[in-house]
Design an enzyme around this catalytic site. Structure first.
Site, PDB file in Angstrom:
ATOM      1  N   GLY A  19     -25.852   2.086   1.708  1.00 14.80           N
ATOM      2  CA  GLY A  19     -24.911   2.661   0.751  1.00 14.80           C
ATOM      3  C   GLY A  19     -25.085   2.015  -0.609  1.00 14.80           C
ATOM      4  O   GLY A  19     -24.652   0.887  -0.834  1.00 14.80           O
ATOM      5  N   VAL A  20     -25.782   2.733  -1.514  1.00 11.57           N
ATOM      6  CA  VAL A  20     -25.993   2.170  -2.852  1.00 11.57           C
ATOM      7  C   VAL A  20     -25.232   3.008  -3.890  1.00 11.57           C
ATOM      8  O   VAL A  20     -25.794   3.610  -4.784  1.00 11.57           O
ATOM      9  CB  VAL A  20     -27.501   2.031  -3.202  1.00 11.57           C
ATOM     10  CG1 VAL A  20     -28.022   0.688  -2.764  1.00 11.57           C
ATOM     11  CG2 VAL A  20     -28.352   3.143  -2.591  1.00 11.57           C
ATOM     12  N   GLY A  21     -23.900   3.028  -3.698  1.00 16.16           N
ATOM     13  CA  GLY A  21     -23.004   3.712  -4.639  1.00 16.16           C
ATOM     14  C   GLY A  21     -22.586   2.731  -5.719  1.00 16.16           C
ATOM     15  O   GLY A  21     -23.365   1.863  -6.143  1.00 16.16           O
ATOM     16  N   ASN A  22     -21.329   2.820  -6.146  1.00 14.92           N
ATOM     17  CA  ASN A  22     -20.859   1.963  -7.248  1.00 14.92           C
ATOM     18  C   ASN A  22     -21.075   0.485  -6.957  1.00 14.92           C
ATOM     19  O   ASN A  22     -21.636  -0.234  -7.776  1.00 14.92           O
ATOM     20  CB  ASN A  22     -19.368   2.216  -7.492  1.00 14.92           C
ATOM     21  CG  ASN A  22     -19.142   3.550  -8.161  1.00 14.92           C
ATOM     22  OD1 ASN A  22     -19.966   4.004  -8.938  1.00 14.92           O
ATOM     23  ND2 ASN A  22     -18.043   4.195  -7.830  1.00 14.92           N
ATOM     24  N   VAL A  23     -20.622   0.026  -5.802  1.00 13.53           N
ATOM     25  CA  VAL A  23     -20.739  -1.400  -5.496  1.00 13.53           C
ATOM     26  C   VAL A  23     -22.158  -1.736  -5.022  1.00 13.53           C
ATOM     27  O   VAL A  23     -22.767  -2.691  -5.502  1.00 13.53           O
ATOM     28  CB  VAL A  23     -19.703  -1.837  -4.429  1.00 13.53           C
ATOM     29  CG1 VAL A  23     -19.851  -3.329  -4.145  1.00 13.53           C
ATOM     30  CG2 VAL A  23     -18.288  -1.527  -4.889  1.00 13.53           C
TER      31      VAL A  23
ATOM     32  N   LYS B 220       0.875  -1.174   0.000  1.00  7.02           N
ATOM     33  CA  LYS B 220       0.000   0.000   0.000  1.00  7.02           C
ATOM     34  C   LYS B 220       0.910   1.221   0.000  1.00  7.02           C
ATOM     35  O   LYS B 220       2.051   1.157   0.466  1.00  7.02           O
ATOM     36  CB  LYS B 220      -0.852  -0.015   1.278  1.00  7.02           C
ATOM     37  CG  LYS B 220      -2.132   0.750   1.170  1.00  7.02           C
ATOM     38  CD  LYS B 220      -3.276  -0.100   0.648  1.00  7.02           C
ATOM     39  CE  LYS B 220      -4.526   0.726   0.474  1.00  7.02           C
ATOM     40  NZ  LYS B 220      -5.668  -0.028  -0.012  1.00  7.02           N
TER      41      LYS B 220
HETATM   42  P1  NAD Z   1     -19.057   4.756  -3.534  1.00  2.00           P
HETATM   43  O1  NAD Z   1     -18.525   6.043  -3.030  1.00  2.00           O
HETATM   44  O2  NAD Z   1     -19.384   4.616  -4.974  1.00  2.00           O
HETATM   45  O3  NAD Z   1     -20.390   4.358  -2.726  1.00  2.00           O
HETATM   46  C1  NAD Z   1     -20.556   4.575  -1.379  1.00  2.00           C
HETATM   47  C2  NAD Z   1     -21.999   5.007  -1.179  1.00  2.00           C
HETATM   48  O4  NAD Z   1     -22.220   5.141   0.227  1.00  2.00           O
HETATM   49  C3  NAD Z   1     -22.312   6.354  -1.824  1.00  2.00           C
HETATM   50  O5  NAD Z   1     -23.554   6.267  -2.506  1.00  2.00           O
HETATM   51  C4  NAD Z   1     -22.395   7.311  -0.619  1.00  2.00           C
HETATM   52  O6  NAD Z   1     -23.337   8.361  -0.848  1.00  2.00           O
HETATM   53  C5  NAD Z   1     -22.874   6.383   0.449  1.00  2.00           C
HETATM   54  N1  NAD Z   1     -22.519   6.801   1.800  1.00  2.00           N
HETATM   55  C6  NAD Z   1     -21.418   7.483   2.224  1.00  2.00           C
HETATM   56  N2  NAD Z   1     -21.475   7.654   3.559  1.00  2.00           N
HETATM   57  C7  NAD Z   1     -22.599   7.044   3.980  1.00  2.00           C
HETATM   58  C8  NAD Z   1     -23.189   6.845   5.223  1.00  2.00           C
HETATM   59  N3  NAD Z   1     -22.643   7.342   6.335  1.00  2.00           N
HETATM   60  N4  NAD Z   1     -24.338   6.162   5.261  1.00  2.00           N
HETATM   61  C9  NAD Z   1     -24.933   5.669   4.135  1.00  2.00           C
HETATM   62  N5  NAD Z   1     -24.424   5.838   2.922  1.00  2.00           N
HETATM   63  C10 NAD Z   1     -23.268   6.515   2.841  1.00  2.00           C
HETATM   64  O7  NAD Z   1     -17.992   3.638  -3.047  1.00  2.00           O
HETATM   65  P2  NAD Z   1     -17.921   2.136  -3.525  1.00  2.00           P
HETATM   66  O8  NAD Z   1     -16.856   2.014  -4.552  1.00  2.00           O
HETATM   67  O9  NAD Z   1     -19.285   1.616  -3.810  1.00  2.00           O
HETATM   68  O10 NAD Z   1     -17.335   1.448  -2.202  1.00  2.00           O
HETATM   69  C11 NAD Z   1     -18.143   1.251  -1.078  1.00  2.00           C
HETATM   70  C12 NAD Z   1     -17.327   0.597   0.031  1.00  2.00           C
HETATM   71  O11 NAD Z   1     -16.781  -0.632  -0.436  1.00  2.00           O
HETATM   72  C13 NAD Z   1     -16.138   1.411   0.532  1.00  2.00           C
HETATM   73  O12 NAD Z   1     -15.955   1.145   1.905  1.00  2.00           O
HETATM   74  C14 NAD Z   1     -14.989   0.821  -0.252  1.00  2.00           C
HETATM   75  O13 NAD Z   1     -13.759   1.009   0.408  1.00  2.00           O
HETATM   76  C15 NAD Z   1     -15.376  -0.642  -0.274  1.00  2.00           C
HETATM   77  N6  NAD Z   1     -14.795  -1.390  -1.391  1.00  2.00           N
HETATM   78  C16 NAD Z   1     -14.994  -0.977  -2.656  1.00  2.00           C
HETATM   79  C17 NAD Z   1     -14.435  -1.700  -3.706  1.00  2.00           C
HETATM   80  C18 NAD Z   1     -14.647  -1.287  -5.145  1.00  2.00           C
HETATM   81  O14 NAD Z   1     -14.330  -2.070  -6.053  1.00  2.00           O
HETATM   82  N7  NAD Z   1     -15.198  -0.115  -5.408  1.00  2.00           N
HETATM   83  C19 NAD Z   1     -13.656  -2.842  -3.449  1.00  2.00           C
HETATM   84  C20 NAD Z   1     -13.491  -3.256  -2.120  1.00  2.00           C
HETATM   85  C21 NAD Z   1     -14.069  -2.523  -1.097  1.00  2.00           C
END
Ligand code: NAD
Length: 367
Positions: A185-189, A80
């Site tokens: 949390g309904v973002g990317n993942v 990292k």
């Molecule tokens: P993202 O930013 O696209 O989605 C996160 C979502 O959570 C967003 O919609 C945001 O508005 C929402 N959010 C933020 N704070 C919040 C809260 N306090 N309560 C409710 N919703 C909240 O991120 P992502 O890429 O979807 O990743 C989500 C999590 O998964 C992170 O912890 C990330 O480290 C982990 N992760 C992601 C990946 C990846 O491939 N993207 C891989 C491994 C782990």
């Protein structure tokens, strides 16, 4: 500042401090373990309040990557890097050029990928100075080989597979039709996961601090919108934290009603002992660094020029790894997180043994 005596120092192979007076770069690269292959892990930019905080973060995160890649059965070690600085005010082309040159000096022992505070554009600037950067190209090429920088779809698919493994273990069914799942949390993942679950007939409940993301899940996946500060209390089958770390903490743990916790958010357990409390309460917890490995699998397959289909097949192995962890936990061998760590250590140990064996076979042959 203590390094070898730092609490998070865990037999790291290399901890390198990079400084460039001209560009203002202050960065640390930690290579934890390269038994299984070169170390790969995100580059994070954050305004750490002290050098000690930056060191603590990079030591802890790099060790986590060793375990994550080992459990994902990838030929990768754990590393990292952190850049000390505010991503809103301290970014410059020269800074990332300097970081790229710093990464290059490790000769491929560390491969950088995207992490918080760092965009694909920042990575592209680094990539002009070094070939040891992953996730900077886009889409799939004419041979269907992976070229995409966004690991989220693969992560979402892995979490979907992991939820199925947990439901089978705890509820004794592989059918998600009608299974109630709360996604925080309904973002990317989280949204990608919602689409997979919706496709299998699961009943979804979602929350997010971004109302547009909630609306998208309601409109496209038939989800029910919920309050973000109480979603973990819902009487559902699966609680899936997909936002930030620390969702399972002293304030939330007694109110979690679901018998399964399985989501992508990193560092879901605020403290290790929360894993034991969940186990005592009979809640099955899918360790975050196992279930969320789809992204790193995607990145490794992309680096080695493999296809999307091959990566998808490999992501599906997350289900088998989780099933093994759940079964060992049921046999009373520890919490699911503890067992995941032991399983990773066994895989690294096995690789060490294989290398020693190969070495002695070769020396016998040469005699
Ligand atoms: P993202 O930013 O696209 O989605 C996160 C979502 O959570 C967003 O919609 C945001 O508005 C929402 N959010 C933020 N704070 C919040 C809260 N306090 N309560 C409710 N919703 C909240 O991120 P992502 O890429 O979807 O990743 C989500 C999590 O998964 C992170 O912890 C990330 O480290 C982990 N992760 C992601 C990946 C990846 O491939 N993207 C891989 C491994 C782990």
């Amino acid at each position: 500042m203590a390094v070898f005596d730092a609490i998070d120092f865990s037999q790291h192979e290399n901890v390198v401090f990079g400084h460039d007076k001209k560009t203002g770069l202050k960065a640390i690269i930690a290579v934890h373990n390269t038994t299984l292959g070169p170390s790969l892990g995100g580059c994070r930019m954050f305004p750490y309040s002290s050098d000690e905080d930056a060191l603590k973060d990079v030591l802890r995160l790099s060790r986590g990557m060793t375990y994550k890649s080992a459990l994902a059965e990838l030929p990768l070690g754990g590393g990292k890097s952190v850049i000390i600085g505010d991503p809103r005010t301290d970014k410059s082309t020269a800074l990332f050029q300097s970081m790229g040159a710093f990464i290059d000096r490790l000769g491929g022992n560390y491969i950088a990928a995207q992490d918080s505070g760092i965009s694909v554009e920042d990575l592209q600037i680094m990539a002009a100075q070094t070939e040891h950067v992953a996730g900077v190209r886009n889409s799939v090429d004419e041979h269907n080989r992976l070229r995409s920088g966004d690991p989220s779809p693969a992560t979402a698919y892995g979490v979907f597979i992991g939820i199925k493994a947990a439901v089978e273990q705890k509820l004794g069914t592989t059918d998600l039709n009608g299974v109630k799942i709360a996604i925080q949390g309904v973002g990317n993942v989280g949204f990608g996961l919602a689409k997979h679950l919706h496709g299998e007939g699961a009943k979804l409940y979602v929350s997010d601090i971004n109302p547009e993301n909630v609306k998208r899940a309601v409109d496209e996946c038939g989800a029910t919108a919920c309050e973000n500060d109480t979603i973990h209390t819902l009487d559902v089958d699966v609680y899936s934290p997909c936002a930030l770390g620390g969702a399972i903490n002293d304030n939330t743990i007694d109110k979690i009603a679901a018998p399964i916790i399985a989501g992508c958010a990193n560092n879901q357990l605020e403290r290790e002992e929360h894993g034991s409390i969940l186990q005592e309460k009979g809640i099955l917890y899918a360790p975050d660094f196992v279930i969320s490995a789809g992204g790193i699998i995607h990145v490794q397959f992309m680096l080695s020029g493999r296809t999307w289909d091959a990566a998808t097949k490999h992501v599906e192995r997350i289900g088998g790894t989780l099933a093994e962890i759940f079964q060992r936990a049921e046999q009373g061998k520890g919490t699911t997180s503890e067992i995941a760590n032991i399983l990773a250590e066994e895989r690294i140990e096995q690789a060490n043994t294989d290398v020693l064996q190969e070495g002695s076979d070769r020396s016998l042959q040469s005699k």
